[in-house]
Design an enzyme around this catalytic site. Structure first.
Site, PDB file in Angstrom:
ATOM      1  N   TYR A  52      16.954 -21.145 -24.440  1.00  0.00           N
ATOM      2  CA  TYR A  52      16.524 -22.332 -23.696  1.00  0.00           C
ATOM      3  C   TYR A  52      17.189 -23.580 -24.275  1.00  0.00           C
ATOM      4  CZ  TYR A  52      13.448 -25.820 -21.561  1.00  0.00           C
ATOM      5  OH  TYR A  52      12.958 -26.898 -20.859  1.00  0.00           O
ATOM      6  N   ASP A 104      18.341 -20.085  -3.905  1.00  0.00           N
ATOM      7  CA  ASP A 104      18.520 -19.600  -5.279  1.00  0.00           C
ATOM      8  C   ASP A 104      19.507 -20.557  -5.933  1.00  0.00           C
ATOM      9  OD1 ASP A 104      19.257 -18.383  -7.643  1.00  0.00           O
ATOM     10  OD2 ASP A 104      19.981 -16.526  -6.718  1.00  0.00           O
ATOM     11  N   SER A 162      15.568 -31.583 -21.328  1.00  0.00           N
ATOM     12  CA  SER A 162      14.408 -31.369 -22.184  1.00  0.00           C
ATOM     13  C   SER A 162      14.694 -31.942 -23.560  1.00  0.00           C
ATOM     14  CB  SER A 162      14.131 -29.864 -22.302  1.00  0.00           C
ATOM     15  OG  SER A 162      13.195 -29.591 -23.327  1.00  0.00           O
TER      16      SER A 162
END
Length: 246
Positions: free
Chosen positions: A141, A51, A128
């Site tokens: 995000y 995780d 991104s």
């Protein structure tokens, strides 16, 4: 043989990253929730279930790289997820999960790797284009990726004296199962029609007339990890086919 760790490396862009580093001659430790068959690709791959929001998970990946591969040369923080939600639909669990996976996961990865890397090591954060410009229904995000870019720039300054380079890659929309799933949700810009949206987006935004693939992101990551990129650090590099020229 050089050794890399790639988080979230069992599918999507992460799988392309793993395959790219294997093709470049690396041994690769993959940290993700599920194997998804990645360990069957090559005997140069070792999978560990983790995780990424947990700091100890990253220490475990570093220890695995050192015991299995003998060292750690490259650490790629790729694990993350995308989901569009308008402001009024964002609750604390969604907020926490987005930050825990996308930003906290990258931070813990950088911390664990930097403590174990020799001079000349490379940290690569898969960010991104959303880390450079905002978009509607995407505030969480976007915030997580802006944070990743800021983390990249700060750590490049902090770790530079140790000759550890830190860079980020900022892909635009890369067609992966995860992206398609996100685009199928009601609040995404695709309005549940990913194919139509991606076709329209490409025609209206991509200078090259196409959007990058996972292997394009992987090729840039392998380059950034190489000696040929020894003068490059603190950069957040677009892999976007000219969608956002800078």
């Amino acid at each position: 043989m050089k050794v890399a760790v790639v988080t979230g490396g069992s599918r999507g862009i992460g799988r392309s990253l793993v395959e790219g580093f294997v093709d470049a001659g690396y041994k690769v430790v993959v940290g993700a929730r599920n194997d998804s068959g990645i360990s069957e690709v090559s005997d140069q791959i070792r999978f560990e279930a983790v995780d990424v929001s947990n700091e100890d998970a990253h220490r475990h990946l570093v220890d695995t790289a050192k015991t299995w591969g003998g060292k750690l040369d490259v650490y790629v923080n790729n694990a993350g997820f995308s989901e569009w939600r308008p402001l009024e639909a964002i609750d604390e669990p969604f907020f926490d999960t987005m930050i825990d996976v996308n930003l906290k996961g990258a931070f813990w990865g950088c911390k664990a790797a930097a403590a174990a890397m020799p001079q000349g090591g490379s940290l690569i954060n898969i960010s991104s284009l959303a880390g450079k410009r905002g978009s509607a229904n995407n505030s969480m995000y976007v915030a997580s990726k802006f944070g990743m870019n800021g983390l990249t720039q700060s750590l490049a300054k902090e770790l530079g004296p140790k000759a550890i380079r830190v860079n980020a890659l900022c892909p635009v929309l890369v067609r992966t199962p995860g992206l398609v799933e996100a685009l199928e949700m009601e609040w995404s810009p695709a309005k549940g029609k990913p194919d139509e949206f991606l076709k329209t987006f490409t025609a209206g935004n991509a200078a090259l007339g196409w959007l990058p693939r996972g292997e394009d992101v992987a090729a840039m990551a392998v380059f950034l990890a190489s000696e040929a990129a020894s003068a490059i650090t603190g950069q957040c590099i677009n892999v976007d086919c000219g969608v956002f020229p800078q």
